[in-house]
Scaffold this motif. Structure first.
Motif, short mmCIF file in Angstrom:
data_model
loop_
_atom_site.label_atom_id
_atom_site.label_comp_id
_atom_site.label_asym_id
_atom_site.label_seq_id
_atom_site.Cartn_x
_atom_site.Cartn_y
_atom_site.Cartn_z
N UNK A 322 2.12 9.70 -11.18
CA UNK A 322 1.86 9.47 -9.76
C UNK A 322 3.06 8.80 -9.10
N UNK A 323 3.14 9.02 -7.80
CA UNK A 323 4.25 8.47 -7.03
C UNK A 323 3.90 7.03 -6.65
N UNK A 324 4.80 6.07 -6.92
CA UNK A 324 4.46 4.67 -6.64
C UNK A 324 4.39 4.36 -5.15
N UNK A 325 3.43 3.54 -4.77
CA UNK A 325 3.30 3.12 -3.38
C UNK A 325 4.52 2.33 -2.91
N UNK A 326 5.25 1.74 -3.86
CA UNK A 326 6.38 0.89 -3.49
C UNK A 326 7.56 1.68 -2.95
N UNK A 343 5.04 15.75 -10.51
CA UNK A 343 4.28 14.70 -9.86
C UNK A 343 2.88 15.20 -9.51
N UNK A 344 1.93 14.29 -9.55
CA UNK A 344 0.56 14.65 -9.20
C UNK A 344 -0.06 13.47 -8.43
N UNK A 345 -1.29 13.70 -8.02
CA UNK A 345 -1.95 12.67 -7.22
C UNK A 345 -1.60 12.80 -5.75
N UNK A 346 -1.90 11.77 -4.99
CA UNK A 346 -1.66 11.79 -3.55
C UNK A 346 -0.24 11.36 -3.20
N UNK A 366 2.51 18.93 -8.08
CA UNK A 366 1.06 19.03 -8.15
C UNK A 366 0.39 17.97 -7.29
N UNK A 367 1.01 17.66 -6.17
CA UNK A 367 0.40 16.71 -5.25
C UNK A 367 -0.91 17.28 -4.72
N UNK A 368 -1.83 16.39 -4.46
CA UNK A 368 -3.13 16.80 -3.95
C UNK A 368 -3.45 15.96 -2.72
N UNK A 389 -0.76 21.33 -4.49
CA UNK A 389 -2.20 21.55 -4.40
C UNK A 389 -2.79 20.72 -3.26
N UNK A 390 -2.03 20.60 -2.19
CA UNK A 390 -2.51 19.84 -1.04
C UNK A 390 -3.76 20.49 -0.47
N UNK A 391 -4.72 19.66 -0.16
CA UNK A 391 -5.97 20.17 0.38
C UNK A 391 -6.16 19.67 1.80
N UNK A 392 -7.05 20.28 2.49
CA UNK A 392 -7.29 19.92 3.88
C UNK A 392 -8.78 19.82 4.13
#
Length: 998
Positions: A322-326, A343-346, A366-368, A389-392
């Protein structure tokens, strides 16, 4: 490669700026003495340059008031900038240049000295502090004499990587010999220069020779790795660029100790191991590029507060998680590229803190989840999030945050919902690519034309419906418009596109609307000039006549319409046309004469029409010609290969061609040749087997006779060979074993004799083998062969004269039929070559006495058909391991023994035919668990006992069981009052030892 060149050019520009600062303004005549002017004029007339592109030398003359590119001091020439002057010669006679003995700066970059050596006489310019010979066309060994320029502060000998100019080399002298006495050097650029060095030699040379160096750029120099820690002696380094070398190491962690480092670029150098978190501790770092190191793995760290980092490029690495919030701590970040990582997650919402961000490319990850609001990123102009894999759906607030962009690319995601019309009205956005999502609904008709409009709009491959909105035609500045593959409906006249006066590319294919193309002749001369026009499946009834005046048209696709009549002559003489697709229409003939065809036409697809004329248009530069599925009744011209020197794909399939196959085919560099389903006779030309380029040969369903050619080359490239449904004789040639790349072989429905082709076992990639309906005999299989067919998924040996028992060793080798994980997720079988075309293999299979044509062969489709032979003995338990088997046909043989219960493990099977054999015993209850079984034929055997009354068995009719006098049950309308004694027990795990003995 594009990125590496751009990066280099940016660096080169900064270097040239240094020189231009030294030679800031043109010198006046008062600044130069007479002797200096004479030397400059002598130099001007000794050089060979293009006066039409020169901006400096062309202005030098005796009466000139200024000398462009010249800087003087105290009446002496101290700076000379002749970069980009198209100089191609005359540098060898450089006596006048050398006599400019007070030169401190010399720039000859970006000229073309025709691969001549760097003049060693330049070493006499002993006052030089700045020497730039980059991309000047010099080649060969760098002269040792340059090492005498001991006052040099910057030296640039770099080349654009993969330049077609001659390569500069540092062998003799070595790097150490060149820079050993250049102790004042601050900047060294050797990009693209071949540096001969072993191990850490080059690091040692730098650390011991140039301790004051601040900029080091040695990309694509063939440097060996790893980077040696001795480089730390050059402690003032602020720019390090080693792209494209073979460093092959883990990340050199000591680089984090360079306290002044601003740029670190190690793109495509073979780094592996863990991603270096410590690199982000460098407080001065502005640019980090570690892209194209596929084995570099790990995760991003928690980012510290950092006000320096501006560019972060990690594309094509294996950095994941996952990509760090920092990320929001990198306040000055302006460009971030993470293409094709894992990368995955938001995407973190903290991106809103990056107020200077201008370019974001996260494509192919694989961002969602939803797209975060980026409204605080005032500088953000480009977002590329395609292939995730962005969703709406995207809500109105999120859309609003995207409206300050210049470029928005969200292709190939799972976004859904409506697209607001405000997206097209915002004055900043220029490129909008939303193709291949799940967007639906209709556009709002309200539209206020903005002062600055889109130039690129791509909404293809969505589910957007309703009538095509009229505001589309008000987007006056569009260059590119693609609305293909949606659900738009309604109708309109093609003339409306004239409103888009800047339009170059238009794709409206595959919707539900109809386009009226009648009465366009009068507008033809004034119609806008297009480069690409795609109107496939637009219900066109006529060919748009305005096309006759399209002098700039490169790509034209009018396929899948209802256009009738003749293919007009003018279409073949459109001077810029490269690709023409008129397939799946109702064209009947060619307008004559067909001469003087456009020489640049490379792609012609006219398949599936009603063409019946004799004359075929054969553009000389064509690489793809498809005339299949027509009614052309002709012989193939004997001189067909005279001038087609580029032809790679040629299909005349499913016509009425007759006569012989011309020998001239052998003069064409064909990759695919498909002459199937015609009336060709005679023999197969031997020379076809000598075509090294040929990968697909399909001569199926003709009237060819004689033997199969015996001279397949050792360098055979065939992947598909289909010569089925002819009248071929003789044996299968032994030389066919040379074609080890074969994946598809169909020799069925001929009169071939001989034994089972054991030489085929050398074809380790074989997926389809069809030998049915020939005169082959002997046993199936090759008991002494060490080769196997692990990839084989279809084998059809039916209707021959094979005998013996079913081949246990062959069946055991069929890994692709065992549902192994390596074979579970394969796609349609197709071929995609560098010519940008594909070819689909086809074959027919027998199921329930019906001949089925398999147009596209699934690579998960599996079949074994040994029917109509003389096979005997029991069914081996090895068949029960083939859990991915779809079709099994052993009918019309002399197979005996009981049906093994282990066949109940064939949970994918859809068709099972064991009819007309000598099978005995009862029907195993395990077969009732085969949920996909839709065809079962056990008729005409010696089976006894109850027919199972559960599962799929309730769907089978009487015909599946008749001819077994001892069977009883509902399906035969025969009650089972007596249960026969079982003489043999076989367990479901297949412990039938007798069946494995042969």
């Amino acid at each position: 490669m594009r990125n590496s060149i751009i990066s280099w050019l940016l660096l080169a520009i900064s270097t040239i700026t240094i020189f231009s600062n030294v030679a800031m303004a043109s010198a006046s005549t008062q600044c130069l003495g007479v002797d200096q002017r004479l030397l400059l004029l002598e130099l001007r007339y000794s050089l060979v340059f293009d006066t039409s592109t020169s901006s400096k030398l062309v202005r030098w003359d005796q009466s000139a008031n200024s000398w462009s590119g010249v800087t003087c001091k105290d009446g002496l020439v101290v700076g000379l900038d002749l970069s980009e002057e198209s100089i191609s010669g005359g540098i060898n006679g450089i006596s006048s240049l050398i006599r400019l003995e007070f030169l401190q700066s010399l720039n000859l970059a970006f000229n073309d000295f025709n691969s001549m050596a760097i003049p060693s006489g330049l070493a006499n310019l002993s006052h030089l502090a700045h020497l730039n010979l980059s991309n000047a066309g010099f080649a060969g060994q760098i002269p040792m004499e340059l090492s005498r320029l001991t006052k040099l502060r910057s030296l640039d000998l770099s080349l654009v990587y993969n330049s077609d100019k001659g390569l500069l080399k540092l062998e003799k002298p070595s790097l150490r010999s060149l820079i050993g006495d250049l102790g004042e050097l601050r900047e060294l650029y050797l990009d693209g220069v071949y540096v001969s060095a072993k191990g850490s030699e080059w690091c040692d040379a730098l650390s011991s020779s140039v301790p004051k160096l601040e900029v080091l750029s040695m990309s694509y120099c063939s440097l060996p790795g790893p980077i040696d820690p001795s480089l730390m002696s050059v402690s003032n380094l602020s720019i390090i660029q080693f792209d494209g070398n073979d460093l092959s190491s883990t990340f050199p962690s000591f680089l984090a100790n360079f306290s002044s480092l601003k740029t670190l670029s190690l793109r495509e150098v073979g780094l592996w191991g863990e991603f270096p978190h410590e690199i982000f501790q460098i407080q001065t770092l502005q640019t980090l590029d570690l892209s194209s190191n596929e084995l570099l793995q790990g995760s991003l760290p928690e980012f510290p507060e950092n006000d320096s980092l501006q560019t972060l490029i990690l594309s094509d690495t294996n950095i994941s998680r996952k990509f760090p919030d920092s990320i929001g701590n990198l306040r000055n970040l302006s460009r971030i590229e993470l293409v094709n990582c894992s990368f995955h997650g938001n995407i973190p919402s903290s991106f809103t803190n990056l107020s200077r961000l201008s370019y974001l490319d996260f494509s192919s990850n694989n961002f969602i989840g939803p797209i975060p609001s980026l409204s605080k990123s005032k500088s953000l102009t480009q977002i590329i999030l395609s292939f995730n894999n962005l969703t709406g759906p995207i809500d109105s607030t999120q859309w609003e945050s995207l409206l300050s962009l210049l470029v928005l690319d969200l292709q190939f995601n799972l976004l859904e919902g409506n697209i607001p019309s405000s997206l097209f009205t915002h004055p900043s956005i220029e490129e909008l690519s939303l193709s291949n999502n799940q967007f639906s609904g209709q556009f709002e008709e309200s539209f206020d034309a903005p002062s600055h409009m889109l130039d690129t709009l791509d909404l293809s491959n969505n589910h957007i419906g309703g009538e095509l909105p009229t505001f589309i035609w008000e987007l006056r500045e569009l260059n590119f418009l693609s609305l293909s593959s949606n659900n738009f409906s309604g109708s309109f006249h093609i003339n409306v596109i004239q409103q888009l006066r800047y339009l170059l590319e238009l794709d409206l294919s595959y919707n539900h609307f109809s386009i009226d193309a009648t009465n366009t002749t009068s507008q033809a001369s004034s119609f806008l000039d297009l480069a690409s026009l795609y109107l496939a499946s637009c219900q066109l009834m006529t060919l748009p006549q305005f096309l006759a005046n399209q002098s700039e048209l490169n790509f034209l696709d009018l396929s899948n319409n209802y256009i009738q009549g003749d293919v007009p002559r003018w279409i073949w003489i459109l001077e810029s046309l490269y690709s023409l697709n008129l397939s799946s229409n109702f064209f009947e003939d060619f307008e004559t004469p067909l001469s003087n065809l456009t020489p640049g036409l490379g792609f012609v697809d006219l398949h599936t029409n009603k063409l019946q004329g004799n004359m075929l248009p054969l553009p000389l530069d064509a690489y793809y010609l498809d005339f299949s599925r027509n009614n052309i009744n002709s012989v193939i011209p004997n001189d067909i290969g005279n001038n087609l020197t580029n032809l790679g794909f040629f299909s005349l399939s499913k016509n009425n061609f007759h006569g012989f196959i011309p020998q001239f085919f052998c003069k064409i560099p064909l990759v695919v040749l498909d002459l199937s389903h015609n009336h060709l006779n005679g023999t197969i030309p031997d020379c076809l087997m000598k075509l090294e380029s040929l990968m697909v040969l399909n001569l199926r369903n003709n009237q060819l006779n004689g033997d199969i050619p015996q001279n397949f080359l050792r360098t055979c490239s065939l992947t598909t060979l289909d010569i089925s449904e002819n009248m071929l004789l003789g044996h299968i040639p032994l030389s066919l074993a040379n074609c080890t790349a074969l994946e598809f072989v169909n020799i069925g429905d001929n009169q071939i004799d001989g034994t089972f082709p054991c030489h085929f076992t050398a074809m380790s990639r074989l997926r389809v083998l069809v030998l049915r309906s020939n005169k082959l005999y002997g046993e199936i299989g090759c008991p002494h062969s060490q080769d196997t067919w692990q990839m084989l998924q279809i084998i059809d040996l039916s209707s021959n004269d094979f005998g013996g028992t079913l081949p246990v060793s062959l069946l055991a080798s069929l890994e692709a039929m065992k549902a192994n994980k390596d074979f579970d997720h394969l796609q349609y079988q197709f071929f995609d070559y560098s010519f940008n075309f594909y070819y689909e293999d086809t074959m027919s299979a027998t199921s329930k006495d019906l001949q089925l044509e398999l147009i596209k062969i699934w690579t998960v489709f599996t079949l074994i058909d040994f029917s109509s032979n003389r096979l005997e003995g029991p069914i081996p338990n090895a068949l029960g391991d083939l859990k991915a088997l779809y079709v099994l046909n052993l009918s019309r043989n002399a197979i005996s023994g009981s049906i093994p219960p282990i066949l109940g493990n064939l949970y994918q099977i859809e068709s099972l035919d064991l009819s007309v054999n000598y099978l005995n015993g009862t029907i195993p209850a395990q077969l009732a668990n085969l949920n996909f079984l839709s065809l079962l034929n056990l008729s005409n055997n010696q089976l006894v006992g109850n027919i199972p009354t559960s599962g799929q068995f309730l769907t089978f009719s009487r015909s599946s069981f008749e001819g077994n006098l001892g069977l009883c049950g509902l399906q035969l309308n025969k009650s089972c009052s007596i249960t026969p004694n079982r003489t043999e027990e076989v367990d479901v795990d297949g412990n039938n030892d007798d069946s494995e003995k042969k």
